[in-house]
Write a protein that holds these residues in place. Structure first.
Motif, PDB file in Angstrom:
ATOM      1  N   ALA A 327      14.401   2.442  -7.004  1.00 25.62           N
ATOM      2  CA  ALA A 327      14.429   1.885  -8.355  1.00 25.62           C
ATOM      3  C   ALA A 327      13.725   0.541  -8.423  1.00 25.62           C
ATOM      4  N   VAL A 328      13.962  -0.330  -7.454  1.00 23.32           N
ATOM      5  CA  VAL A 328      13.421  -1.694  -7.527  1.00 23.32           C
ATOM      6  C   VAL A 328      12.051  -1.813  -6.864  1.00 23.32           C
ATOM      7  N   THR A 329      11.555  -0.722  -6.279  1.00 21.30           N
ATOM      8  CA  THR A 329      10.240  -0.787  -5.635  1.00 21.30           C
ATOM      9  C   THR A 329       9.250   0.140  -6.364  1.00 21.30           C
ATOM     10  N   GLU A 330       9.164   1.387  -5.942  1.00 21.50           N
ATOM     11  CA  GLU A 330       8.175   2.302  -6.529  1.00 21.50           C
ATOM     12  C   GLU A 330       8.354   2.470  -8.032  1.00 21.50           C
ATOM     13  N   TYR A 331       9.582   2.718  -8.453  1.00 22.66           N
ATOM     14  CA  TYR A 331       9.825   2.983  -9.867  1.00 22.66           C
ATOM     15  C   TYR A 331       9.542   1.748 -10.713  1.00 22.66           C
ATOM     16  N   ALA A 332      10.043   0.601 -10.283  1.00 22.55           N
ATOM     17  CA  ALA A 332       9.806  -0.636 -11.036  1.00 22.55           C
ATOM     18  C   ALA A 332       8.313  -0.939 -11.122  1.00 22.55           C
ATOM     19  N   SER A 333       7.597  -0.748 -10.037  1.00 22.01           N
ATOM     20  CA  SER A 333       6.155  -1.013 -10.028  1.00 22.01           C
ATOM     21  C   SER A 333       5.424  -0.087 -10.991  1.00 22.01           C
ATOM     22  N   ALA A 334       5.839   1.166 -11.012  1.00 22.33           N
ATOM     23  CA  ALA A 334       5.193   2.122 -11.901  1.00 22.33           C
ATOM     24  C   ALA A 334       5.407   1.758 -13.363  1.00 22.33           C
ATOM     25  N   LEU A 335       6.643   1.387 -13.720  1.00 17.78           N
ATOM     26  CA  LEU A 335       6.931   1.020 -15.102  1.00 17.78           C
ATOM     27  C   LEU A 335       6.192  -0.251 -15.499  1.00 17.78           C
ATOM     28  N   GLN A 336       6.075  -1.187 -14.598  1.00 17.52           N
ATOM     29  CA  GLN A 336       5.402  -2.440 -14.911  1.00 17.52           C
ATOM     30  C   GLN A 336       3.914  -2.235 -15.189  1.00 17.52           C
ATOM     31  N   GLN A 337       3.344  -1.188 -14.634  1.00 18.74           N
ATOM     32  CA  GLN A 337       1.925  -0.929 -14.866  1.00 18.74           C
ATOM     33  C   GLN A 337       1.651  -0.396 -16.269  1.00 18.74           C
ATOM     34  N   GLY A 338       2.689   0.157 -16.906  1.00 18.56           N
ATOM     35  CA  GLY A 338       2.495   0.657 -18.263  1.00 18.56           C
ATOM     36  C   GLY A 338       1.372   1.679 -18.333  1.00 18.56           C
ATOM     37  N   GLY A 339       0.467   1.469 -19.280  1.00 13.00           N
ATOM     38  CA  GLY A 339      -0.648   2.398 -19.475  1.00 13.00           C
ATOM     39  C   GLY A 339      -1.664   2.386 -18.354  1.00 13.00           C
TER      40      GLY A 339
END
Length: 553
Positions: A327-339
């Motif tokens: 949640a705090v690594t791969e997933y968070a990074s993916a969401l932060q990238q947005g579009g």
């Protein structure tokens, strides 16, 4: 400011769907002196009625005195000297404006008695140093019958843990898990809730809001310490759900404005930053933290209902550690990238999410990798035609609309409420002897009047354009009192205030490293009201009792 729908959803976490008879604010908070006039400068007058009883905890019989009563507090800006002068020489123009707002706050206090019958409530030698814990539910605007009759009072009502509790009669039993063995207990109903009442000019504005609610509780605590001579007692706050929000503001308020340092703050089902609410994160685009902190609870729920694809992990907690890291690594990074996240990256994260949440990959892609609490409750068991609980995700019920985007109800909400309400109304009148004829309010009608604006420490004005966040209040209280200890607790199956949300908030408090050691954590295989699970209630008692023993000397 937080979206109104999100606020209503948080309120729903404390069983808002239940109803109670409403009555005029002041006609039913009766006590031995209720018939006497309050006087020219008062709307309410304090009342109290005493009784005694015993409770068996850890095989030992503990005698106690119970006091059910009310204390009167006033709204912001109250000047008792100026008002006494006005009462002595009334000002006709001022009288036309109406009486200043007052709250008659109901409480039930339990004071342990020693073998000789002496009570720790009074000023006898030895009684005033006993730990004292102030306990309240949240809502905002909830009465405290849930913690009183379910967790920490000397009697508790027994309810079904995995389905709807059958109608009355409801069994009310000795509560072997009450912390009365280690502390005297004070259960408090919020202004306007339970047997508490508010009245006077602009009464809703005076008491229904983040800051004014905390001010009222602070004034209540000050009066309680005066009345019972408990200034030198080790002092604790215990709040559940919105009660944790209140505790953060209250801890700072007590220290900063009343010079009352606490020994400990105990948080159950924590929410300090409403940006982290997973109820309506779609109304707060660009802030993805709610999806991150709710993910472990969703995974725990999929694990519980056996909706995970492939081999189900044997043990829950190691599995959750894996999910937290994702949640705090791969997933968070993916969401932060947005579009900016490319299609391959989106596909990879969707497949990982599907493995943890038990939802189809194509659904996760259509949801832009972001699933709200309502969506998850609707979708997890949809193939079986079931809706998953929110307050406690172990509960399930028939879906009302298979085509709905989000769950249309919480199967847990109506499962236990009637038992608590019936047990409390009977207990308060027959055992505590509190002579209220009617009008117990499970919830005060605080919306739409409730003001979510909050003036954080060091800020010149309340912030009205952002989501409520009281993390700075707790951090300030801990900095000003470096001996203050915090115990953060919750349930793994709570989708109202996910357990990892509390972890995230504690780990993001603006504190020096040495003060982070003052924070402890304990979580249980239960939901928002962890005490619905008896083993979890036993563990909660042991955890709280140990915390108090270690921090009260």
């Amino acid at each position: 400011m937080i979206d109104r729908r999100a606020v209503q959803a948080i309120l729903g976490s404390m069983l808002l769907a239940l109803s109670a008879p409403h009555s005029f604010a002041g006609d039913d908070s009766k006590g031995p002196d209720a018939a006497k006039p309050a006087g020219p400068n008062r709307i309410f007058r304090p009342t109290e009625v005493s009784s005694s009883g015993t409770v068996t905890i850890g095989g030992k019989v503990i005698a106690y005195q119970a006091v059910a009563g009310t204390l009167v507090v006033h709204g912001p800006g109250w000047d008792d000297v100026a008002w006494r002068e006005q009462a002595a020489a009334p000002n006709p123009e001022k009288d036309k404006e109406g009486l200043p707002p007052e709250a008659s706050i109901f409480y039930t206090a339990y004071f342990r008695q020693d073998a000789g019958g002496k009570q720790s409530a009074g000023k006898q030698a030895g009684g005033t140093n006993r730990p004292l814990m102030f306990i309240y539910n949240g809502g905002p605007g909830s009465a405290t019958l849930w913690l009183h009759m379910g967790a920490f009072g000397p009697r508790r009502v027994v309810v079904s843990e995995d389905g709807h509790t059958p109608p009355a009669p409801y069994p009310v039993v000795n509560n072997a898990f009450s912390p009365l063995d280690v502390a005297d207990l004070v259960f408090i109903d919020a202004p306007g809730a339970g047997f508490s009442r508010i009245a006077g000019k602009d009464k809703e504005k005076a008491f229904w809001g983040v800051d004014n609610d905390a001010h009222a509780f602070a004034r209540f605590i000050q009066q309680f310490l005066n009345k019972y001579g408990r200034w030198n007692s080790p002092k604790y706050l215990f709040g559940e759900s919105y009660g944790t929000t209140r505790s953060a503001v209250l801890a700072n308020e007590l220290a900063g404005n009343y010079s009352i340092d606490l020994n400990g703050v105990i948080l159950l089902s924590t929410i300090l930053n409403f940006d982290l609410s997973v109820d309506s994160p779609g109304f707060n685009p660009g802030v993805d933290s709610a999806y991150i902190t709710a993910l472990p609870t969703m995974a725990a729920t999929a694990w519980y209902h056996k909706r995970l694809p492939g081999t189900r992990p044997a043990d829950l907690e190691p599995f959750l550690k894996e999910v937290e890291k994702f949640a705090v690594t791969e997933y968070a990074s993916a969401l932060q990238q947005g579009g900016r996240l490319d299609q391959a990256g989106r596909q990879h994260i969707a497949e990982k999410l599907s493995g943890y949440l038990g939802l189809p990959v194509d659904y996760l892609l259509k949801s832009d990798l972001r699933v709200s609490g309502g969506q998850f409750s609707q979708q997890l068991q949809l193939p079986g035609g079931l809706t998953t609980g929110r307050i406690d995700t172990r509960y399930s019920g028939p879906s009302l609309d298979l085509l709905s985007k989000e769950a249309q109800y919480d199967p847990m909400i109506t499962s236990v409420g009637s038992a608590y309400v019936a047990a409390w109304n009977d207990y308060s009148r027959t055992t505590l002897k509190f002579p209220a004829e009617d009008g117990f309010k499970i919830f005060a009608p605080v919306f739409p009047a409730w003001d979510m604006a909050h003036q954080a420490p060091g800020m010149p004005l309340p912030f009205t354009g952002q989501t409520t966040n009281v993390m700075l209040d707790l951090a300030t209280a801990m900095k000003q009192n470096p001996n203050l200890k915090v115990l953060n607790t919750g349930g793994y199956f709570d989708l109202a205030t996910p357990y990892f949300e509390g972890v995230y908030e504690m780990e993001h408090l603006p504190l020096p490293d040495e003060l982070r050691a003052n924070i402890e954590y304990k979580y249980f295989p239960s939901g928002h009201m962890v005490y619905l699970n008896e083993p979890a209630l036993s563990g909660l008692h042991d955890t709280v009792a140990d915390f108090i023993r270690r921090t009260s000397h």
